[in-house]
Design a protein around this motif. Sequence first.
Motif, PDB file in Angstrom:
ATOM      1  N   VAL A  26       0.863  -1.185   0.000  1.00 26.84           N
ATOM      2  CA  VAL A  26       0.000   0.000   0.000  1.00 26.84           C
ATOM      3  C   VAL A  26       0.899   1.234   0.000  1.00 26.84           C
ATOM      4  O   VAL A  26       1.916   1.278   0.693  1.00 26.84           O
ATOM      5  CB  VAL A  26      -0.936  -0.006   1.234  1.00 26.84           C
ATOM      6  N   SER A  27       0.532   2.238  -0.778  1.00 28.51           N
ATOM      7  CA  SER A  27       1.417   3.377  -1.004  1.00 28.51           C
ATOM      8  C   SER A  27       1.357   4.474   0.056  1.00 28.51           C
ATOM      9  O   SER A  27       2.275   5.280   0.150  1.00 28.51           O
ATOM     10  CB  SER A  27       1.133   3.982  -2.375  1.00 28.51           C
ATOM     11  N   SER A  28       0.286   4.529   0.835  1.00 24.72           N
ATOM     12  CA  SER A  28       0.179   5.618   1.813  1.00 24.72           C
ATOM     13  C   SER A  28      -0.559   5.157   3.065  1.00 24.72           C
ATOM     14  O   SER A  28      -1.284   4.164   3.049  1.00 24.72           O
ATOM     15  CB  SER A  28      -0.565   6.810   1.204  1.00 24.72           C
ATOM     16  N   GLN A  30      -3.006   6.721   4.373  1.00 26.02           N
ATOM     17  CA  GLN A  30      -4.435   6.926   4.115  1.00 26.02           C
ATOM     18  C   GLN A  30      -5.039   5.729   3.385  1.00 26.02           C
ATOM     19  O   GLN A  30      -6.128   5.264   3.726  1.00 26.02           O
ATOM     20  CB  GLN A  30      -4.669   8.200   3.300  1.00 26.02           C
ATOM     21  N   ALA A  31      -4.329   5.211   2.395  1.00 26.91           N
ATOM     22  CA  ALA A  31      -4.819   4.045   1.655  1.00 26.91           C
ATOM     23  C   ALA A  31      -4.914   2.834   2.580  1.00 26.91           C
ATOM     24  O   ALA A  31      -5.864   2.048   2.496  1.00 26.91           O
ATOM     25  CB  ALA A  31      -3.906   3.745   0.475  1.00 26.91           C
ATOM     26  N   SER A  33      -5.377   2.947   5.871  1.00 27.84           N
ATOM     27  CA  SER A  33      -6.492   3.218   6.776  1.00 27.84           C
ATOM     28  C   SER A  33      -7.829   2.905   6.096  1.00 27.84           C
ATOM     29  O   SER A  33      -8.725   2.316   6.706  1.00 27.84           O
ATOM     30  CB  SER A  33      -6.452   4.682   7.217  1.00 27.84           C
ATOM     31  N   THR A  34      -7.952   3.269   4.829  1.00 26.48           N
ATOM     32  CA  THR A  34      -9.169   2.987   4.066  1.00 26.48           C
ATOM     33  C   THR A  34      -9.367   1.485   3.909  1.00 26.48           C
ATOM     34  O   THR A  34     -10.482   0.977   4.042  1.00 26.48           O
ATOM     35  CB  THR A  34      -9.098   3.664   2.681  1.00 26.48           C
ATOM     36  N   LYS A  35      -8.283   0.756   3.655  1.00 22.33           N
ATOM     37  CA  LYS A  35      -8.347  -0.696   3.503  1.00 22.33           C
ATOM     38  C   LYS A  35      -8.901  -1.330   4.780  1.00 22.33           C
ATOM     39  O   LYS A  35      -9.752  -2.199   4.737  1.00 22.33           O
ATOM     40  CB  LYS A  35      -6.945  -1.231   3.186  1.00 22.33           C
ATOM     41  N   ARG A  40     -11.248  -4.316   3.129  1.00 25.01           N
ATOM     42  CA  ARG A  40     -10.879  -4.731   1.770  1.00 25.01           C
ATOM     43  C   ARG A  40      -9.584  -5.542   1.796  1.00 25.01           C
ATOM     44  O   ARG A  40      -8.507  -5.036   1.482  1.00 25.01           O
ATOM     45  CB  ARG A  40     -10.722  -3.517   0.878  1.00 25.01           C
TER      46      ARG A  40
END
Length: 76
Positions: A26-28, A30-31, A33-35, A40
């Motif tokens: 995962v690149s960030s 935020q990404a 945290s969203t996962k 997902r």
Amino acid sequence: MVGKKIKALLFLKDKKQIDTLGVLGVSSKQALSTKFALNRFAVKDLIKICGLLDCELIVKDKSTGKDLISFDIDDV
């Protein structure tokens, strides 16, 4: 629900969510945290997290209680 269980497992193994950033690709933050928020996770993600935590993902037969198959980082 999966995200909460992964967080609990991370806690038990004295790791933080951020420790999964590299293994999941995962690149960030935020990404990541969203996962977690949206649950997902693919099976390969779970296997990679287990690899990080020195665990394995096991499929168990509910009727017999026997482990049928286990997945580890070599399966990814």
